[in-house]
Scaffold this active site. Structure first.
Site, short mmCIF file in Angstrom:
data_model
loop_
_atom_site.label_atom_id
_atom_site.label_comp_id
_atom_site.label_asym_id
_atom_site.label_seq_id
_atom_site.Cartn_x
_atom_site.Cartn_y
_atom_site.Cartn_z
N ASP A 14 13.43 -2.65 -5.96
CA ASP A 14 13.85 -3.66 -4.99
C ASP A 14 14.51 -4.78 -5.78
O ASP A 14 13.96 -5.88 -5.94
CB ASP A 14 12.62 -4.19 -4.24
CG ASP A 14 11.99 -3.09 -3.41
OD1 ASP A 14 12.62 -2.62 -2.47
OD2 ASP A 14 10.87 -2.67 -3.76
N GLN A 45 11.71 -2.94 -10.11
CA GLN A 45 13.16 -3.13 -10.21
C GLN A 45 13.87 -2.37 -9.09
O GLN A 45 15.03 -2.61 -8.80
CB GLN A 45 13.60 -2.65 -11.61
CG GLN A 45 15.09 -2.55 -11.85
CD GLN A 45 15.80 -3.88 -11.77
OE1 GLN A 45 15.23 -4.93 -12.10
NE2 GLN A 45 17.04 -3.87 -11.31
N SER A 71 9.55 5.95 -3.40
CA SER A 71 9.44 4.91 -2.38
C SER A 71 8.39 5.38 -1.38
O SER A 71 8.27 6.60 -1.13
CB SER A 71 10.79 4.76 -1.67
OG SER A 71 10.62 4.16 -0.41
N SER A 72 7.67 4.43 -0.79
CA SER A 72 6.69 4.83 0.24
C SER A 72 7.42 5.49 1.39
O SER A 72 6.86 6.33 2.10
CB SER A 72 5.93 3.61 0.73
OG SER A 72 5.32 2.97 -0.36
N ARG A 73 8.68 5.11 1.61
CA ARG A 73 9.44 5.67 2.74
C ARG A 73 9.89 7.11 2.48
O ARG A 73 10.36 7.77 3.40
CB ARG A 73 10.64 4.77 3.05
CG ARG A 73 10.20 3.45 3.67
CD ARG A 73 11.35 2.64 4.24
NE ARG A 73 10.87 1.54 5.04
CZ ARG A 73 10.77 0.26 4.64
NH1 ARG A 73 11.13 -0.07 3.42
NH2 ARG A 73 10.32 -0.66 5.46
N HIS A 112 4.15 2.37 -7.80
CA HIS A 112 3.08 1.36 -7.76
C HIS A 112 2.15 1.51 -8.96
O HIS A 112 1.76 0.52 -9.58
CB HIS A 112 2.23 1.51 -6.49
CG HIS A 112 2.97 1.24 -5.22
ND1 HIS A 112 3.40 2.24 -4.39
CD2 HIS A 112 3.35 0.08 -4.64
CE1 HIS A 112 4.02 1.72 -3.35
NE2 HIS A 112 4.01 0.39 -3.48
N GLY A 160 0.82 -1.22 0.00
CA GLY A 160 0.00 0.00 0.00
C GLY A 160 0.84 1.26 0.00
O GLY A 160 2.03 1.23 -0.33
N GLN A 188 8.52 -9.22 7.22
CA GLN A 188 9.70 -8.66 6.57
C GLN A 188 10.26 -7.45 7.32
O GLN A 188 11.15 -6.78 6.82
CB GLN A 188 9.43 -8.34 5.09
CG GLN A 188 8.38 -7.31 4.80
CD GLN A 188 8.02 -7.28 3.31
OE1 GLN A 188 7.26 -8.13 2.83
NE2 GLN A 188 8.54 -6.30 2.59
#
Ligand code: PAF
Length: 511
Positions: free
Chosen positions: A156, A154, A191-193, A36, A30, A60
């Site tokens: 990750d 890609q 990135s979600s981060r 995404h 999410g 994880q």
């Protein structure tokens, strides 16, 4: 679009679907960003039904990681999925999926442990248990949804390599599709981060990509030694104190084995901390892929062949591949509209393109070991090639073959869907076009040179326009300019000028 929370409900839905429908799965945690959405869009394009799973997988995360803080935004994520044409969001809770604790509780579950050779380096070295957590949940999701294709980013890269290996080792009947990294204008990988970063940190973080790009530029100038490429990244990152490098490694992108030198292809991967946020990024180093698309009559094949010569790339003549299949169909006495017979004929077809020394025939063609370079150019093959090339089974098989040819780079290809479908992560995409009037004028000169008289220019223009409309609106592999393609309009330019323009675009970006 349905939001389904239980496995039983999902299974009922999927059981009621026709077995022939292609199911795509996009596994996510999410908090969607454009990375995404690019996976989802690709899945929607390629599959009949797309399931997006949203599950923040505790397995994880180690006890010290950001599991509690990880962004959760089901409502906005679902709106986005609905807009993009997703059929189902599968959002199970912890109990439903049978996972509760974090990575430290893995001993109480049956888990999937990827090979240590793949997990003991890069991120795996700093995140013990992480990839067992990923492999376990991904195996569960693949078993629950049983998709034909599953889509992963890609970005990750270690995760992608491990999932590909898992699918091979466990004989899972799914095709894994890796999708290119999506970046902000600064180059920062989405990135979600990134939500954790302040705006100052965000601009500082852009140096991660810049350092990879500097190494890639040296690679394109001929540097292949891992130590030297890694030093370039480290030196650049050392300029700023705000970005703390955790690792930079150069490995084989499939096996993740460390490379001393990039012979054909390498994965240069980084993890770094910016403030308290850990970011990862990577770049594939391989000889480039150049994709040239555009309408009929824009001069693509001549230009592509010349650019290939100048840059020392393999000219992947996709048209010759479709011609070879058409020849095979005709040689086998199969009617060109017999889609089932053609589908089984192309299932195991092997096409070899062999560069020659002859300027007239720069590429030899073999199909199933048979030499067909000349016979695929006959008027009979020409008359039938578009009917054969429009068939889904032929297209699918040949796109796979073309992707295989380009897997290690060093390729230039032209067609209608090279940048949009065959090589969506090509290093340079060109949309080569010319006005209808210009293409009709060129065609009339060709026809005159072939001895034709009384050429009707308006009629030629109409035919060209009709062909453009047909190519752009067909269901399979329509002609479309990729969002990241550079448009080159060839009106008023000679072939030499067009070639020089493309070579220059390549050199500006990569040298
Ligand atoms: O890449 C991710 O978002 C996750 O690792 C995945 C593949 C959804 C597994 O939880």
């Amino acid at each position: 679009m349905l939001i389904i929370k239980t496995i039983a409900e999902l299974k009922t839905y999927l059981k009621n679907e026709q077995p022939s429908l292609k199911i795509g799965l996009v596994p996510t945690m999410g908090a969607f960003h454009q990375g995404h959405t690019s996976l989802i869009k690709r899945a929607v394009q390629e599959c009949d039904r797309v399931v997006v799973s949203i599950f923040v997988n505790p397995l994880q995360f180690s006890p010290t990681e950001d599991l509690a803080q990880y962004p959760r935004q089901l409502a906005t994520d679902s709106d986005l999925c609905a807009e993009l044409g997703v059929a189902i969001i599968f959002a199970p809770n912890l109990e439903e999926i049978g996972i509760t604790g974090d990575a430290s509780t893995q001993g109480q579950l049956t888990t999937i442990t990827p090979p240590a050779t793949m997990t003991s380096k890069l991120c795996g070295k700093y995140r013990p248990g992480h990839f067992t957590g990923v492999a376990t949940i991904v195996t569960k999701l693949l078993n629950i949804v049983q998709p034909n294709r599953a889509y992963f980013g890609q970005k990750d890269a270690q995760q992608l390599a491990i999932i590909r290996r898992l699918v091979t080792d466990l004989n899972l009947p799914v095709e894994i599709i890796g999708c290119p990294i999506i970046r902000e204008a600064s180059g920062l990988a989405l990135s979600s981060r990134n939500q954790y970063l302040s705006s100052t940190e965000k601009s500082q973080a852009a140096i991660i990509y810049q350092s990879l790009k500097s190494a890639a530029q040296e690679f394109f100038r001929g540097e292949t030694e891992a130590d030297n490429l890694i030093t370039i990244v480290k030196d650049q990152l050392a300029i700023t104190n705000e970005v703390k490098l955790q690792y930079v490694e150069l490995v084989d992108p499939l096996t993740l084995k460390p490379l001393a030198q990039v012979e054909t292809i390498g994965l240069l991967a980084i993890a770094a901390h910016v403030g308290n946020t850990r970011l990862i990024d990577n770049m594939i180093l391989r000889q480039p892929i150049i994709a040239i698309d555009g309408p009929a009559g824009a001069g693509k094949s001549t230009v592509t062949r010349r650019v290939a010569e100048q840059l020392g790339l393999l000219y992947l003549d996709t048209g010759a591949m479709y011609r070879a299949v058409t020849w095979l169909v005709m040689d086998a006495g199969i009617a060109v509209d017999d889609e089932d017979a053609i589908a089984s004929l192309v299932k195991d077809v092997i096409i070899d393109l062999i560069p020659t020394d002859s300027p007239e025939i720069p590429l030899g063609v073999q199909i199933n070991g048979q030499e067909v370079t000349k016979v695929i150019r006959t008027p009979e093959v020409t008359a039938n090639v578009s009917a054969v090339a429009a068939q889904a089974a032929v297209r699918e098989q040949l796109v796979k073959a073309q992707q295989l040819c380009g897997a290690k780079g060093g390729v230039i290809a032209e067609g209608r869907d090279i940048g949009t479908n065959v090589y969506p992560d090509a290093d340079l995409k060109i949309f080569l076009t010319a006005s209808v009037e210009e293409r009709a004028r060129r065609r009339s000169i060709d026809l005159k040179n072939q001895g034709q008289k009384n050429i009707d220019l308006p009629q030629l223009q109409q035919e060209i326009q009709a062909r453009d409309d047909k190519d752009s609106s067909r269901a399979i592999a329509p002609l479309r300019k990729a969002d990241d393609a550079v448009e080159v309009i060839t009106d008023g330019l000679t072939i030499e000028e067009v070639v020089a323009k493309i070579v220059n675009l390549y050199q500006v970006s990569y040298q």
